[in-house]
Write a protein that holds these residues in place. Structure first.
Motif, mmCIF file in Angstrom:
data_model
loop_
_atom_site.group_PDB
_atom_site.id
_atom_site.type_symbol
_atom_site.label_atom_id
_atom_site.label_comp_id
_atom_site.label_asym_id
_atom_site.label_seq_id
_atom_site.Cartn_x
_atom_site.Cartn_y
_atom_site.Cartn_z
ATOM 1 N N MET A 1 -0.555 7.855 16.847
ATOM 2 C CA MET A 1 -1.617 7.280 17.669
ATOM 3 C C MET A 1 -3.004 7.589 17.111
ATOM 4 S SD MET A 1 -0.442 10.343 19.021
ATOM 5 C CE MET A 1 0.334 10.350 20.611
ATOM 6 N N PHE A 2 -3.100 8.617 16.249
ATOM 7 C CA PHE A 2 -4.392 8.986 15.680
ATOM 8 C C PHE A 2 -4.770 8.159 14.453
ATOM 9 C CE2 PHE A 2 -4.144 13.613 17.455
ATOM 10 C CZ PHE A 2 -4.396 13.121 18.724
ATOM 11 N N MET A 3 -3.930 7.204 14.060
ATOM 12 C CA MET A 3 -4.283 6.339 12.934
ATOM 13 C C MET A 3 -5.603 5.615 13.181
ATOM 14 S SD MET A 3 -2.838 6.103 9.990
ATOM 15 C CE MET A 3 -3.685 4.573 9.597
ATOM 16 N N GLU A 4 -5.916 5.323 14.425
ATOM 17 C CA GLU A 4 -7.151 4.594 14.720
ATOM 18 C C GLU A 4 -8.396 5.387 14.327
ATOM 19 O OE1 GLU A 4 -8.542 4.479 18.985
ATOM 20 O OE2 GLU A 4 -6.458 5.085 19.340
ATOM 21 N N TYR A 5 -8.244 6.712 14.161
ATOM 22 C CA TYR A 5 -9.392 7.542 13.795
ATOM 23 C C TYR A 5 -9.429 7.879 12.301
ATOM 24 C CZ TYR A 5 -9.021 8.357 18.844
ATOM 25 O OH TYR A 5 -8.914 8.207 20.196
ATOM 26 N N PHE A 6 -8.432 7.435 11.565
ATOM 27 C CA PHE A 6 -8.235 7.907 10.197
ATOM 28 C C PHE A 6 -9.447 7.634 9.304
ATOM 29 C CE2 PHE A 6 -6.130 7.621 5.933
ATOM 30 C CZ PHE A 6 -5.691 8.930 5.865
ATOM 31 N N ASP A 7 -9.979 6.430 9.331
ATOM 32 C CA ASP A 7 -11.108 6.102 8.466
ATOM 33 C C ASP A 7 -12.350 6.909 8.827
ATOM 34 O OD1 ASP A 7 -9.622 4.315 6.985
ATOM 35 O OD2 ASP A 7 -10.260 2.559 8.144
ATOM 36 N N ALA A 8 -12.584 7.105 10.117
ATOM 37 C CA ALA A 8 -13.755 7.879 10.532
ATOM 38 C C ALA A 8 -13.625 9.338 10.122
ATOM 39 C CB ALA A 8 -13.942 7.768 12.044
ATOM 40 N N VAL A 9 -12.406 9.877 10.206
ATOM 41 C CA VAL A 9 -12.185 11.255 9.771
ATOM 42 C C VAL A 9 -12.364 11.358 8.258
ATOM 43 C CG1 VAL A 9 -10.508 13.130 9.623
ATOM 44 C CG2 VAL A 9 -10.689 11.790 11.716
ATOM 45 N N LYS A 10 -11.849 10.384 7.506
ATOM 46 C CA LYS A 10 -12.032 10.376 6.049
ATOM 47 C C LYS A 10 -13.507 10.431 5.679
ATOM 48 C CE LYS A 10 -9.896 6.678 4.710
ATOM 49 N NZ LYS A 10 -9.401 5.620 3.797
ATOM 50 N N ALA A 11 -14.335 9.707 6.417
ATOM 51 C CA ALA A 11 -15.769 9.673 6.110
ATOM 52 C C ALA A 11 -16.421 11.040 6.285
ATOM 53 C CB ALA A 11 -16.460 8.644 6.990
ATOM 54 N N LEU A 12 -15.865 11.852 7.180
ATOM 55 C CA LEU A 12 -16.404 13.198 7.397
ATOM 56 C C LEU A 12 -15.883 14.204 6.385
ATOM 57 C CD1 LEU A 12 -16.131 13.395 11.291
ATOM 58 C CD2 LEU A 12 -18.235 13.185 9.946
ATOM 59 N N MET A 13 -14.809 13.840 5.662
ATOM 60 C CA MET A 13 -14.193 14.737 4.686
ATOM 61 C C MET A 13 -14.026 13.989 3.357
ATOM 62 S SD MET A 13 -11.272 16.598 7.044
ATOM 63 C CE MET A 13 -11.217 18.072 6.004
ATOM 64 N N PRO A 14 -15.135 13.644 2.703
ATOM 65 C CA PRO A 14 -15.046 12.782 1.517
ATOM 66 C C PRO A 14 -14.320 13.410 0.338
ATOM 67 C CG PRO A 14 -17.279 13.629 1.805
ATOM 68 C CD PRO A 14 -16.527 13.980 3.049
ATOM 69 N N THR A 15 -14.203 14.732 0.303
ATOM 70 C CA THR A 15 -13.500 15.374 -0.808
ATOM 71 C C THR A 15 -12.011 15.545 -0.532
ATOM 72 O OG1 THR A 15 -13.956 17.621 0.001
ATOM 73 C CG2 THR A 15 -15.599 16.611 -1.471
ATOM 74 N N ALA A 16 -11.572 15.256 0.687
ATOM 75 C CA ALA A 16 -10.149 15.380 1.014
ATOM 76 C C ALA A 16 -9.359 14.240 0.374
ATOM 77 C CB ALA A 16 -9.955 15.371 2.525
ATOM 78 N N THR A 17 -8.092 14.505 0.107
ATOM 79 C CA THR A 17 -7.188 13.481 -0.406
ATOM 80 C C THR A 17 -6.548 12.763 0.773
ATOM 81 O OG1 THR A 17 -6.692 14.812 -2.370
ATOM 82 C CG2 THR A 17 -5.141 13.054 -1.802
#
Length: 305
Positions: free
Chosen positions: A255-271
């Motif tokens: 259910m958290f897939m909807e937040y995935f892109d926004a979380v990625k933007a906060l962690m740009p160095t994460a894979t």
């Protein structure tokens, strides 16, 4: 042999995972005791992997992934205070930082100084705080499902998602907990039981539903404390502070897939990684392979002792 070397033989990998013994124990902390599960054996070439579970429930829900990863390393999974078989937290409205500190005190009691760290949902929040506060102890971090609620979502969920449960002599708590555990698979959030909020997921097997319900019932007086701490945890200012190498994973069915892109933007160095999840044996093995590949990638000047 490591799982990543055996995925060409999935039947063999499943057989090895099924033969892994999960051991259980307790360590003392100031609140009482923390219950943990452990599998595998220490490897000179690999740090132990610490796993933190989602809410509600306990580390029992992590056992399939523990077994999948344990043939190549020592894996330890702790029950968060107020969940499973761990003692209740001292703070009736504890913060994620409090639960992170409690996990670290349990890991200290287990003699785990440096480790790889995995967290799912509530466990991912706690893992973030551990990595922020003690980056020297965390070699690599796997975050499996991270939400990023708006202020309105957070307020609504704090009001409705994880209420305290009243106990009565008619046993209504047993029915409530079962419905709660079941409906998370059917609706998101679970208390919005209408077509708009229906999940296209389906129910797990009866055994899994039973086991998870029992784990929540064990801690029915206190399960909501860590859950509410996770819901109230404002990750937007915290996620950019994570400096350790991170795999930002999310199952395609989460259910958290909807937040995935926004979380990625906060962690740009994460894979970033979208996984098939753990709902079937094949999906579990494929997801475990991704995790193991990330954990086994050497870091510059890597030390595993």
């Amino acid at each position: 042999m490591a799982l990543v070397d055996t995925l060409s033989d999935p039947a063999g990998a499943l057989q090895r995972a099924s033969q892994v013994r999960v051991r259980r124990g307790f360590v003392d902390v100031s609140e009482g005791q923390v219950h943990y599960r452990e599998a595998g054996v220490a490897q000179d070439s690999r740090l132990p992997l610490v796993m933190l579970h989602a809410s509600p429930g306990s580390a029992r829900m992590l056992e399939p992934m523990m077994r999948a990863l344990a043939p190549g390393r020592r894996v330890v999974a702790t029950d968060t205070l107020g969940n499973g078989d761990s003692s209740a937290p001292q703070e009736a409205s504890g913060s994620i930082a409090y639960f992170a500190d409690a996990h670290l005190r349990a890991l200290d009691a287990l003699g785990l100084e440096r480790f790889d760290l995995y967290g799912s949902h509530t466990g991912a929040n706690i893992a973030c705080e551990i990595a922020i506060a003690h980056p020297q102890r965390v070699r690599r971090l796997v975050l499996d499902g991270v939400s990023l609620y708006s202020p309105e979502e957070r307020a609504d969920m704090l009001e409705h998602y994880a209420p305290g449960v009243a106990l009565d002599q008619q046993g209504s708590q047993f029915k409530w907990v079962f419905d709660f555990v079941r409906d998370v698979y059917l609706f998101w959030p679970w208390y919005r039981r209408d077509a708009q909020h229906r999940r296209n997921l389906g129910l797990p097997g009866a055994d899994e539903l039973h086991d998870k319900t029992v784990e929540v019932l064990k801690a029915v007086r206190t399960y909501h404390i860590a859950y509410r701490a996770a819901i109230g945890y404002d990750k937007a200012p915290r996620l950019p502070l994570v400096r350790v190498p991170t795999l930002l994973a999310c199952a395609s069915t989460d259910m958290f897939m909807e937040y995935f892109d926004a979380v990625k933007a906060l962690m740009p160095t994460a894979t970033p990684l979208i996984t098939p999840g753990q709902g079937t044996r094949d999906a579990l093995l494929a997801t475990a392979r991704h995790f193991e590949r990330f954990l086994d990638t050497p870091l510059p000047d890597d030390e595993t002792t």
